[in-house]
Design an enzyme around this catalytic site. Structure first.
Site, PDB file in Angstrom:
ATOM      1  N   LYS A 182      62.411  42.329  69.095  1.00  0.00           N
ATOM      2  CA  LYS A 182      61.549  42.745  67.897  1.00  0.00           C
ATOM      3  C   LYS A 182      61.320  41.450  66.934  1.00  0.00           C
ATOM      4  O   LYS A 182      62.025  41.111  66.191  1.00  0.00           O
ATOM      5  CB  LYS A 182      62.079  43.951  67.248  1.00  0.00           C
ATOM      6  CG  LYS A 182      61.097  44.519  66.072  1.00  0.00           C
ATOM      7  CD  LYS A 182      61.722  45.476  64.888  1.00  0.00           C
ATOM      8  CE  LYS A 182      62.040  44.719  63.689  1.00  0.00           C
ATOM      9  NZ  LYS A 182      60.893  44.064  63.177  1.00  0.00           N
ATOM     10  N   GLY A 234      69.042  37.467  60.493  1.00  0.00           N
ATOM     11  CA  GLY A 234      68.280  38.161  59.099  1.00  0.00           C
ATOM     12  C   GLY A 234      69.174  38.121  58.110  1.00  0.00           C
ATOM     13  O   GLY A 234      70.080  37.158  58.270  1.00  0.00           O
ATOM     14  N   SER A 235      68.812  39.039  57.301  1.00  0.00           N
ATOM     15  CA  SER A 235      69.794  39.010  55.939  1.00  0.00           C
ATOM     16  C   SER A 235      71.261  39.411  56.329  1.00  0.00           C
ATOM     17  O   SER A 235      71.428  40.211  57.225  1.00  0.00           O
ATOM     18  CB  SER A 235      69.059  39.865  55.105  1.00  0.00           C
ATOM     19  OG  SER A 235      68.910  41.170  55.394  1.00  0.00           O
ATOM     20  N   THR A 236      72.122  39.066  55.430  1.00  0.00           N
ATOM     21  CA  THR A 236      73.271  39.612  55.535  1.00  0.00           C
ATOM     22  C   THR A 236      73.676  40.930  55.166  1.00  0.00           C
ATOM     23  O   THR A 236      74.265  41.607  56.041  1.00  0.00           O
ATOM     24  CB  THR A 236      74.320  38.759  54.388  1.00  0.00           C
ATOM     25  OG1 THR A 236      74.159  37.449  54.867  1.00  0.00           O
ATOM     26  CG2 THR A 236      75.647  39.122  54.391  1.00  0.00           C
ATOM     27  N   GLY A 239      72.571  42.681  58.628  1.00  0.00           N
ATOM     28  CA  GLY A 239      73.491  42.303  59.471  1.00  0.00           C
ATOM     29  C   GLY A 239      74.775  43.287  59.241  1.00  0.00           C
ATOM     30  O   GLY A 239      75.485  43.618  60.295  1.00  0.00           O
ATOM     31  N   GLU A 256      73.465  36.200  62.966  1.00  0.00           N
ATOM     32  CA  GLU A 256      73.100  35.063  62.351  1.00  0.00           C
ATOM     33  C   GLU A 256      72.471  35.309  60.826  1.00  0.00           C
ATOM     34  O   GLU A 256      71.421  35.913  60.885  1.00  0.00           O
ATOM     35  CB  GLU A 256      71.990  34.258  63.166  1.00  0.00           C
ATOM     36  CG  GLU A 256      72.404  33.459  64.634  1.00  0.00           C
ATOM     37  CD  GLU A 256      73.427  32.545  64.654  1.00  0.00           C
ATOM     38  OE1 GLU A 256      73.848  32.014  63.488  1.00  0.00           O
ATOM     39  OE2 GLU A 256      73.908  32.094  65.793  1.00  0.00           O
ATOM     40  N   CYS A 290      67.533  29.415  56.843  1.00  0.00           N
ATOM     41  CA  CYS A 290      68.847  29.979  56.579  1.00  0.00           C
ATOM     42  C   CYS A 290      70.035  28.962  56.302  1.00  0.00           C
ATOM     43  O   CYS A 290      70.868  28.962  55.386  1.00  0.00           O
ATOM     44  CB  CYS A 290      69.428  30.931  57.583  1.00  0.00           C
ATOM     45  SG  CYS A 290      69.243  29.805  59.209  1.00  0.00           S
ATOM     46  N   GLU A 387      71.401  33.752  47.845  1.00  0.00           N
ATOM     47  CA  GLU A 387      70.095  33.016  48.579  1.00  0.00           C
ATOM     48  C   GLU A 387      68.881  33.388  48.031  1.00  0.00           C
ATOM     49  O   GLU A 387      68.486  34.586  48.082  1.00  0.00           O
ATOM     50  CB  GLU A 387      70.404  33.279  50.069  1.00  0.00           C
ATOM     51  CG  GLU A 387      69.280  32.864  51.082  1.00  0.00           C
ATOM     52  CD  GLU A 387      69.617  33.162  52.608  1.00  0.00           C
ATOM     53  OE1 GLU A 387      69.603  34.669  52.666  1.00  0.00           O
ATOM     54  OE2 GLU A 387      69.528  32.347  53.600  1.00  0.00           O
TER      55      GLU A 387
HETATM   56  P1  TAP Z   1      66.111  40.977  57.138  1.00  0.00           P
HETATM   57  O1  TAP Z   1      65.270  41.900  56.315  1.00  0.00           O
HETATM   58  O2  TAP Z   1      67.407  41.101  57.429  1.00  0.00           O
HETATM   59  O3  TAP Z   1      65.099  41.041  58.792  1.00  0.00           O
HETATM   60  C1  TAP Z   1      65.308  40.570  59.689  1.00  0.00           C
HETATM   61  C2  TAP Z   1      64.962  41.338  60.882  1.00  0.00           C
HETATM   62  O4  TAP Z   1      65.425  42.725  61.193  1.00  0.00           O
HETATM   63  C3  TAP Z   1      63.358  42.075  60.892  1.00  0.00           C
HETATM   64  O5  TAP Z   1      62.825  41.978  62.234  1.00  0.00           O
HETATM   65  C4  TAP Z   1      63.488  43.307  60.280  1.00  0.00           C
HETATM   66  O6  TAP Z   1      62.347  43.646  60.342  1.00  0.00           O
HETATM   67  C5  TAP Z   1      64.688  43.773  60.936  1.00  0.00           C
HETATM   68  N1  TAP Z   1      65.199  44.656  60.408  1.00  0.00           N
HETATM   69  C6  TAP Z   1      65.098  45.236  58.885  1.00  0.00           C
HETATM   70  N2  TAP Z   1      66.024  46.360  58.735  1.00  0.00           N
HETATM   71  C7  TAP Z   1      66.799  46.663  59.938  1.00  0.00           C
HETATM   72  C8  TAP Z   1      67.749  47.595  60.506  1.00  0.00           C
HETATM   73  N3  TAP Z   1      68.059  48.363  59.506  1.00  0.00           N
HETATM   74  N4  TAP Z   1      68.130  47.550  61.698  1.00  0.00           N
HETATM   75  C9  TAP Z   1      67.655  46.709  62.559  1.00  0.00           C
HETATM   76  N5  TAP Z   1      66.525  45.692  62.195  1.00  0.00           N
HETATM   77  C10 TAP Z   1      66.211  45.644  60.945  1.00  0.00           C
HETATM   78  O7  TAP Z   1      65.942  39.257  57.099  1.00  0.00           O
HETATM   79  P2  TAP Z   1      64.380  38.644  56.762  1.00  0.00           P
HETATM   80  O8  TAP Z   1      63.928  38.755  55.385  1.00  0.00           O
HETATM   81  O9  TAP Z   1      63.560  38.812  57.741  1.00  0.00           O
HETATM   82  O10 TAP Z   1      64.789  37.046  57.010  1.00  0.00           O
HETATM   83  C11 TAP Z   1      65.453  36.429  55.918  1.00  0.00           C
HETATM   84  C12 TAP Z   1      66.997  36.333  56.254  1.00  0.00           C
HETATM   85  O11 TAP Z   1      67.397  35.960  57.608  1.00  0.00           O
HETATM   86  C13 TAP Z   1      67.741  35.522  55.414  1.00  0.00           C
HETATM   87  O12 TAP Z   1      69.016  35.851  54.716  1.00  0.00           O
HETATM   88  C14 TAP Z   1      68.101  34.190  55.957  1.00  0.00           C
HETATM   89  O13 TAP Z   1      69.210  33.607  55.686  1.00  0.00           O
HETATM   90  C15 TAP Z   1      68.166  34.728  57.543  1.00  0.00           C
HETATM   91  N6  TAP Z   1      68.057  34.092  58.599  1.00  0.00           N
HETATM   92  C16 TAP Z   1      69.159  33.531  59.113  1.00  0.00           C
HETATM   93  C17 TAP Z   1      69.136  32.755  60.389  1.00  0.00           C
HETATM   94  C18 TAP Z   1      70.261  32.078  60.838  1.00  0.00           C
HETATM   95  S1  TAP Z   1      70.198  31.407  62.138  1.00  0.00           S
HETATM   96  N7  TAP Z   1      71.634  32.476  60.426  1.00  0.00           N
HETATM   97  C19 TAP Z   1      67.892  32.272  60.695  1.00  0.00           C
HETATM   98  C20 TAP Z   1      66.843  32.608  59.918  1.00  0.00           C
HETATM   99  C21 TAP Z   1      67.040  33.694  59.062  1.00  0.00           C
HETATM  100  P3  TAP Z   1      61.095  43.761  59.241  1.00  0.00           P
HETATM  101  O14 TAP Z   1      60.638  42.364  59.506  1.00  0.00           O
HETATM  102  O15 TAP Z   1      60.145  44.986  59.635  1.00  0.00           O
HETATM  103  O16 TAP Z   1      61.911  43.918  57.996  1.00  0.00           O
END
Ligand code: TAP
Length: 479
Positions: A182, A234-236, A239, A256, A290, A387
């Protein structure tokens, strides 16, 4: 071999991508309608609606998982590694051939500058498929055996849509697993173009399934009983919810998550290079990274000089149209993310830090935030602890290496760090003391498929990339 990136796309290169009015789900090798509703994906730089995209519900996810299971049992897990490798090589080559299209589409849907998608994202994506194609017939030498796990459920964020897809799909397929992935809600388009590439490569139906949707779709993947492995970036916060959801099941998990990296500049560092590294560390991809170097720790004796040169350099950055090849800073990915960056920056100011941005014209349409530097930041400030995931740098100072280590490690995260110094011995000593999965020395934000990437503490667990990345997708792996 000709370099597919040798001609820089001009703004009008938008015409090289064919964005459809609506998209279905990619299940069992075909684009199909979803049972659920749909959502719009917009261009963050113009706010124009790009397409209507299917929102997969639990029934759609179940169809995708069933397709992945069939493909796993009947075809993919039985295929010799040398044959799987051919598909991965073919996908890698098509990614190169269609590199300009992928780069332009990524810039339109995500908002990141074309010079980054063209020179970093897309070439690194192709490199990742090439690298793992090479492993597919050598798994006996991986150290983790050669038995795949089964069906991998993969959920990725919006900051590097294609690259995160590659980090997830390439090792999974090389090891003989099938996947249901996804993409993030705000950046589904390049994953759907990747689905077309899977068709073009004649990848057997069901080996890769792409289900678009929001958090509930991700949750349905994570909770599906026939998913053997969950890989999440994604976000902590999300996670932690995923770790709770799979607790007590047989599912393997890799996470991650976020970061708050320290970029540490010593007084013997080559200052001009360090300034370039600081700029790259926090303003690359608008700071939606990230492992971004969002905290600059600079030795007190050179702090004024570094700051002066840094501000001069930041004043030359160009903010604007992501499809203009001269753009350094593109659009913020969404209105929500922009609101978070604004909120935390305002908090930084109200907590007493000094705020600076260069004079820069902000387009009237779209989501934008100027490069911003906060000085006089203390460890207690929220901008030093949380962050921000935007182009915002918090500057702290230190006197001794021990103080630098103490400040760098004073965070719940542990993803990455940078060290700038002329002394090799100091690099080695610091690298051993920093609680970070990746430590860069005299460089920053360098990514390579041969190198494992991942965090400690609240930055998650498991590694992606390199030989270590195979562990997440093989029965003999430890993740
Ligand atoms: P999230 O809000 O955590 O979203 C990540 C993914 O998870 C999206 O596809 C999201 O869908 C989905 N998601 C949301 N709620 C979920 C649930 N309850 N169960 C399963 N999946 C769910 O993070 P974001 O805002 O997209 O990304 C930013 C974060 O990612 C930052 O904290 C960043 O540090 C982290 N990040 C980490 C890394 C590594 S390698 N460590 C790399 C890139 C980003 P939606 O898009 O529809 O919300």
């Amino acid at each position: 071999m000709s370099n597919p990136f040798e001609y820089a796309p001009a703004p009008e290169s938008r015409s090289i991508v064919d964005i459809k009015a609506s998209y279905g789900l990619f299940i069992d090798g075909e684009f199909v309608d979803g049972n659920g509703t749909s959502f719009k994906t917009i261009s963050p730089s113009t706010e124009e609606v790009l397409a209507e995209v299917a929102e997969a519900d639990a029934g759609d996810v179940d169809r995708a998982v069933k397709a992945a299971r069939r493909a796993y049992t009947r075809v993919w897990s039985k295929m010799p590694g040398s044959e799987r490798a051919k598909y991965l090589y073919r996908i890698a080559r098509i990614i190169q051939e269609r590199g300009r299209e992928l780069a332009v589409l990524e810039s339109i849907d995500n908002g990141k500058p074309i010079k980054e998608t063209r020179d970093v994202d897309v070439p690194t994506v192709a490199a990742h498929f090439f690298y793992y194609a090479g492993w597919a017939d050598k798994l006996d030498y991986s150290g983790y055996g050669s038995t795949p796990l089964g069906v991998a459920g993969q959920v990725i964020p919006w900051n590097f849509p294609l690259l995160m897809l590659a980090w997830k799909i390439a090792p999974a397929l090389a090891c003989g697993n099938t996947v249901v992935l996804k993409p993030a809600e705000t950046t589904p388009l390049t994953a759907l173009l990747f689905a077309e590439i899977c068709q073009q490569a004649d990848l057997p139906a069901g080996v890769v399934n792409i289900v678009t949707g929001a958090g509930a779709t991700g949750q349905a993947i994570v909770e599906h009983p026939d998913v053997d492995k969950v890989a999440f970036t994604g976000s902590t916060g999300v996670g932690k919810a995923i770790a709770r959801a799979v607790a007590g099941t047989d599912k393997k998990v890799t996470l991650e998550l976020g970061g708050k990296a320290a970029n540490i500049v010593f007084d013997d560092a080559p200052i001009d290079q360090a300034v370039e590294g600081i700029v790259n560390g926090i303003f690359f991809n608008q700071g939606h990274v990230c492992c971004a170097g969002s905290r600059l720790l600079v030795q007190e004796s050179v702090a004024d000089e570094v700051l002066e040169r840094l501000k001069r350099r930041v004043s030359t950055l160009r903010l604007g149209d992501p499809l203009d090849k001269n753009t350094d800073i593109g659009a913020i990915n969404s209105a929500e993310q922009l609101a978070r960056i604004k909120e935390l920056s305002d908090i930084g100011e109200s907590e007493g830090a000094g705020r600076w941005s260069p004079a820069c014209e902000i387009p009237s349409q779209g989501f934008w935030f100027p490069p911003t530097i906060f000085t006089g930041v203390s460890q207690a400030h929220r901008i030093a602890r949380e962050e921000i995931f935007g182009p915002v740098l918090s500057v702290l100072t230190f006197r001794t290496p021990a103080e630098a280590v103490e400040k760098a490690n004073n965070t719940p995260y542990g993803l990455s760090a940078g060290i700038w110094t002329d002394k090799g011995s100091r690099i080695l000593k610091m690298a051993n003391s920093l609680r970070a999965g990746v430590v860069w020395a005299n460089t920053f934000n360098k990514f390579d498929p041969t190198s494992p990437f991942g965090g400690y503490k609240e930055s998650g667990y498991g590694r992606e990339g390199g030989r270590h990345g195979l562990a997440a997708y093989l029965k003999g792996g430890d993740a």
